[in-house]
Design an enzyme around this catalytic site. Structure first.
Site, PDB file in Angstrom:
ATOM      1  N   LYS A 195       0.816  -1.227   0.000  1.00  0.00           N
ATOM      2  CA  LYS A 195       0.000   0.000   0.000  1.00  0.00           C
ATOM      3  C   LYS A 195       0.847   1.274   0.000  1.00  0.00           C
ATOM      4  O   LYS A 195       2.030   1.254   0.315  1.00  0.00           O
ATOM      5  CB  LYS A 195      -0.974  -0.040   1.179  1.00  0.00           C
ATOM      6  CG  LYS A 195      -2.147  -0.972   0.841  1.00  0.00           C
ATOM      7  CD  LYS A 195      -3.313  -0.854   1.750  1.00  0.00           C
ATOM      8  CE  LYS A 195      -4.420  -1.778   1.231  1.00  0.00           C
ATOM      9  NZ  LYS A 195      -5.451  -2.043   2.217  1.00  0.00           N
ATOM     10  N   ARG A 208      -4.150  -9.913   4.721  1.00  0.00           N
ATOM     11  CA  ARG A 208      -4.552  -9.967   3.299  1.00  0.00           C
ATOM     12  C   ARG A 208      -3.364  -9.505   2.467  1.00  0.00           C
ATOM     13  O   ARG A 208      -2.983  -8.334   2.541  1.00  0.00           O
ATOM     14  CB  ARG A 208      -5.772  -9.051   3.116  1.00  0.00           C
ATOM     15  CG  ARG A 208      -6.354  -9.044   1.721  1.00  0.00           C
ATOM     16  CD  ARG A 208      -7.502  -8.041   1.645  1.00  0.00           C
ATOM     17  NE  ARG A 208      -8.081  -8.002   0.321  1.00  0.00           N
ATOM     18  CZ  ARG A 208      -7.573  -7.312  -0.682  1.00  0.00           C
ATOM     19  NH1 ARG A 208      -6.486  -6.598  -0.525  1.00  0.00           N
ATOM     20  NH2 ARG A 208      -8.165  -7.339  -1.866  1.00  0.00           N
TER      21      ARG A 208
END
Ligand code: HH2
Length: 287
Positions: free
Chosen positions: A222, A256
């Site tokens: 991210k 995840r």
């Protein structure tokens, strides 16, 4: 140490080890792997590899949630997901979760046999709660400020931990009242949060355990990692590994991730440090 579990139709996952959720984005525009798995054959091949590397849940998404991404309609989302879902449900030994915020997409996938719905809008649509409750499958409730189109427009919090905790608690209560049997909570790293908010959430992740649900964290590749290291999305593995280790050390039950094998190793070491116990995880992989 008391550990929880998650029942996904005919599968039960025990949280006596860190659980890896492998990401399968069937989208042309995901921030990571966009366009790589639009072909169902390639998508299934990649998923089989993630499972062989130790993914215990596969999360299929047919719509990107990257900041500013274009929304897709439900027919297009289903057209992307369905052929892959049908095949994975036939061929995979692990449960499949569907990353969607659309009740009709969730319904079609649950009717097909999908095991869980992962809703990045945190079940804000009551129709979504109803669909999942009818199928009596678990749900992931994730916190996001705004929508993917607007979420990074100046997100400012008085107290990000408090606001996210409150939202997750209210949504989990509503889901429970409606009859959703099991609920996983996710603070939504990168969704309407500044870098410092993401860092604070990861540092204080343990506080989200107070709600009593299994906890999930999605940090993989991210942009907060890019903001710290200065590297683009295809060079964020090392930063991802650090964040996965910290998330597990601070209480994440499920992580995840895109890079299953490497993240699993990082998570295993962090979990062993957290709990003081370990086992040879490699010996437990499906042969
Ligand atoms: N992150 C993404 C998508 N879905 N779901 C949960 N529960 N938690 C997350 O952190 C999360 C999520 C974004 O990552 P990715 O799927 O790689 O990208 P894109 O949304 O662009 O497809």
């Amino acid at each position: 140490m008391k550990t929880g579990k998650l029942s996904l139709r005919n599968h039960v996952i025990h949280f006596d080890h860190p659980v890896i959720m492998g990401v399968l984005n069937i989208t042309p525009d995901s921030f990571s792997n966009g366009g790589r798995f639009l072909d169902p054959g390639r998508a299934c091949e990649h998923t089989a590899r993630m499972v062989a590397e130790g993914a215990e849940i596969i999360d299929i998404g047919g719509e990107s949630s990257r900041p500013g991404s274009a929304p897709v309609d439900e027919n297009e989302e289903l057209r992307r997901i369905m052929p892959v879902l049908e095949r994975l449900l036939r061929e995979l030994p692990v449960p499949v979760s569907i990353d969607t915020a659309k009740p009709r997409v969730a319904e079609a996938c649950l009717e097909q046999g999908a095991h869980m719905i992962n809703d990045i809008t945190g079940l804000r649509d009551p129709a979504m709660i109803e669909v999942i409750a009818t199928h009596r499958t678990p749900a992931v409730i994730m916190h996001m400020r705004g929508t993917p189109q607007t979420m990074q427009e100046n997100p400012v919090y008085d107290d990000v931990i408090r606001e996210v905790l409150l939202f997750l608690k209210e949504q989990a209560d509503a889901a429970r009242r409606a009859g959703i049997p099991e609920i996983v909570l996710d603070p939504g790293i990168g969704f309407g949060k500044r870098v410092e908010d993401n860092l604070k959430i990861l540092r204080r992740l343990e506080e989200f355990k107070s709600l009593g649900n299994p906890l999930m964290a999605g940090t993989s590749r991210k942009s907060f990692i890019g903001a710290i290291t200065g590297f683009p999305v295809d060079q964020r593995l090392e930063g991802t590994l650090a964040s996965v280790a910290i998330a597990v050390l601070n209480g994440a039950d499920i992580v995840r991730v895109h890079d299953v094998k490497k993240c699993r190793h990082a998570a295993q070491v962090a979990y062993a440090i957290r709990t003081g116990s370990f086992r040879n995880e490699q010996a437990l992989l499906p042969k």
